[in-house]
Design a protein around this motif. Structure first.
Motif, mmCIF file in Angstrom:
data_model
loop_
_atom_site.group_PDB
_atom_site.id
_atom_site.type_symbol
_atom_site.label_atom_id
_atom_site.label_comp_id
_atom_site.label_asym_id
_atom_site.label_seq_id
_atom_site.Cartn_x
_atom_site.Cartn_y
_atom_site.Cartn_z
ATOM 1 N N GLN A 37 0.839 -1.203 0.000
ATOM 2 C CA GLN A 37 0.000 0.000 0.000
ATOM 3 C C GLN A 37 0.875 1.255 0.000
ATOM 4 O O GLN A 37 0.643 2.188 -0.778
ATOM 5 N N LEU A 38 1.895 1.288 0.835
ATOM 6 C CA LEU A 38 2.801 2.436 0.889
ATOM 7 C C LEU A 38 3.622 2.560 -0.392
ATOM 8 O O LEU A 38 3.774 3.658 -0.944
ATOM 9 N N ASP A 39 4.153 1.444 -0.859
ATOM 10 C CA ASP A 39 4.983 1.461 -2.068
ATOM 11 C C ASP A 39 4.207 1.939 -3.290
ATOM 12 O O ASP A 39 4.774 2.548 -4.199
ATOM 13 N N SER A 40 2.898 1.689 -3.312
ATOM 14 C CA SER A 40 2.084 2.092 -4.468
ATOM 15 C C SER A 40 1.969 3.605 -4.608
ATOM 16 O O SER A 40 1.595 4.105 -5.670
ATOM 17 N N LEU A 41 2.302 4.362 -3.563
ATOM 18 C CA LEU A 41 2.204 5.819 -3.613
ATOM 19 C C LEU A 41 3.265 6.446 -4.515
ATOM 20 O O LEU A 41 3.087 7.557 -5.003
ATOM 21 N N GLY A 42 4.400 5.753 -4.700
ATOM 22 C CA GLY A 42 5.457 6.283 -5.554
ATOM 23 C C GLY A 42 6.217 7.445 -4.933
ATOM 24 O O GLY A 42 6.786 8.265 -5.647
ATOM 25 N N ILE A 43 6.227 7.543 -3.604
ATOM 26 C CA ILE A 43 6.981 8.585 -2.908
ATOM 27 C C ILE A 43 8.010 7.920 -1.994
ATOM 28 O O ILE A 43 7.876 6.743 -1.678
ATOM 29 N N PRO A 44 9.021 8.666 -1.567
ATOM 30 C CA PRO A 44 9.967 8.094 -0.614
ATOM 31 C C PRO A 44 9.250 7.750 0.700
ATOM 32 O O PRO A 44 8.474 8.544 1.223
ATOM 33 N N ILE A 45 9.525 6.569 1.218
ATOM 34 C CA ILE A 45 8.917 6.081 2.452
ATOM 35 C C ILE A 45 9.986 6.096 3.550
ATOM 36 O O ILE A 45 11.114 5.676 3.331
ATOM 37 N N ALA A 46 9.623 6.577 4.732
ATOM 38 C CA ALA A 46 10.503 6.503 5.903
ATOM 39 C C ALA A 46 9.730 5.799 7.011
ATOM 40 O O ALA A 46 8.548 6.070 7.230
ATOM 41 N N LEU A 47 10.410 4.888 7.679
ATOM 42 C CA LEU A 47 9.801 4.106 8.751
ATOM 43 C C LEU A 47 10.693 4.121 9.979
ATOM 44 O O LEU A 47 11.914 4.241 9.859
ATOM 45 N N PRO A 48 10.108 3.982 11.173
ATOM 46 C CA PRO A 48 10.932 3.926 12.378
ATOM 47 C C PRO A 48 11.590 2.560 12.541
ATOM 48 O O PRO A 48 10.969 1.532 12.280
ATOM 49 N N THR A 49 12.846 2.559 12.953
ATOM 50 C CA THR A 49 13.500 1.295 13.287
ATOM 51 C C THR A 49 13.337 0.997 14.773
ATOM 52 O O THR A 49 13.652 -0.094 15.214
ATOM 53 N N HIS A 50 12.847 1.960 15.522
ATOM 54 C CA HIS A 50 12.549 1.749 16.944
ATOM 55 C C HIS A 50 11.046 1.901 17.149
ATOM 56 O O HIS A 50 10.481 2.973 16.913
ATOM 57 N N VAL A 51 10.411 0.825 17.544
ATOM 58 C CA VAL A 51 9.011 0.846 17.951
ATOM 59 C C VAL A 51 8.994 0.255 19.359
ATOM 60 O O VAL A 51 9.407 -0.887 19.550
ATOM 61 N N PRO A 52 8.558 1.022 20.360
ATOM 62 C CA PRO A 52 8.601 0.521 21.730
ATOM 63 C C PRO A 52 7.819 -0.786 21.897
ATOM 64 O O PRO A 52 6.811 -1.017 21.215
ATOM 65 N N ALA A 53 8.285 -1.604 22.808
ATOM 66 C CA ALA A 53 7.644 -2.886 23.079
ATOM 67 C C ALA A 53 6.170 -2.688 23.403
ATOM 68 O O ALA A 53 5.799 -1.736 24.091
ATOM 69 N N GLY A 54 5.352 -3.577 22.882
ATOM 70 C CA GLY A 54 3.926 -3.552 23.165
ATOM 71 C C GLY A 54 3.095 -2.771 22.164
ATOM 72 O O GLY A 54 1.877 -2.864 22.176
ATOM 73 N N PHE A 55 3.728 -1.975 21.313
ATOM 74 C CA PHE A 55 2.974 -1.229 20.292
ATOM 75 C C PHE A 55 2.745 -2.114 19.081
ATOM 76 O O PHE A 55 3.607 -2.911 18.712
ATOM 77 N N GLN A 56 1.594 -1.957 18.475
ATOM 78 C CA GLN A 56 1.226 -2.677 17.260
ATOM 79 C C GLN A 56 0.677 -1.686 16.239
ATOM 80 O O GLN A 56 0.136 -0.639 16.613
#
Length: 181
Positions: A37-56
């Motif tokens: 879904q994100l890749d289909s936008l055709g824009i640069p994607i940035a994601l966090p490499t740190h997601v605190p424990a327990g978050f979904q």
């Protein structure tokens, strides 16, 4: 060289049942459908490499063209915790500023150096509303760009009811943002 070791260590911790509070930058706890879904936008994607424990991941929302200043494709990823806390990673074209508040914390995302060696900031409000901002809001400056800027938001700054995460936790998440292919 360091990336495979990190993946092996994370996999070993997970296999042993130990909690981990990080996400591989390629996934950030997203499913393959979310990434498509994100890749289909055709824009640069940035994601966090740190997601605190327990978050979904609770929701991934994309838009082809939004209202100004988001008159471009973009996305919002909402992470929630059973405690009621939540945060989002959002995109915009830019041109937005922060509030005038004494509550701020400097952040230094390695992947997105701040212009003119000035730090990006995380802002938050207390239990009382401040001019133009709801109580218990938190959000960062728009990081990165052009063409896409990213930020973290939490609490009153996020649509719907959720508790604000701690500013230091938000700092660690924002500093972990990495571009992905």
């Amino acid at each position: 060289m360091h990336r495979p070791l990190a993946i092996v260590v994370t996999a070993a911790l997970t296999a042993c049942g130990a909690p981990t509070d990080s996400a591989a930058p390629e996934t950030a706890l997203l499913t393959t459908d979310h990434r498509a879904q994100l890749d289909s936008l055709g824009i640069p994607i940035a994601l966090p490499t740190h997601v605190p424990a327990g978050f979904q991941v609770a929701r991934v929302a994309t838009h082809e063209v939004g209202p100004a200043p988001m008159d471009m494709p973009g996305y919002t990823i909402r992470y929630v915790h059973e405690s009621g806390e939540c945060f989002t990673i959002e995109t915009a074209r830019g041109g937005l500023g922060g509030p005038v508040t004494e509550r701020q914390l400097a952040i230094y995302p390695d992947a997105f150096p701040a212009p003119a060696d000035m730090p990006y900031l995380i802002y938050w409000t207390g239990d009382e509303a401040e001019p133009g901002f709801r109580p218990r809001s938190l959000f960062s400056d728009w990081i990165g760009g052009p063409p896409v800027f990213y930020r973290i938001a939490s609490g009153g700054a996020v649509a719907g009811d959720c508790a604000r995460i701690d500013p230091e936790v938000a700092s660690r998440i924002a500093e972990s943002l990495r571009p992905v292919s």
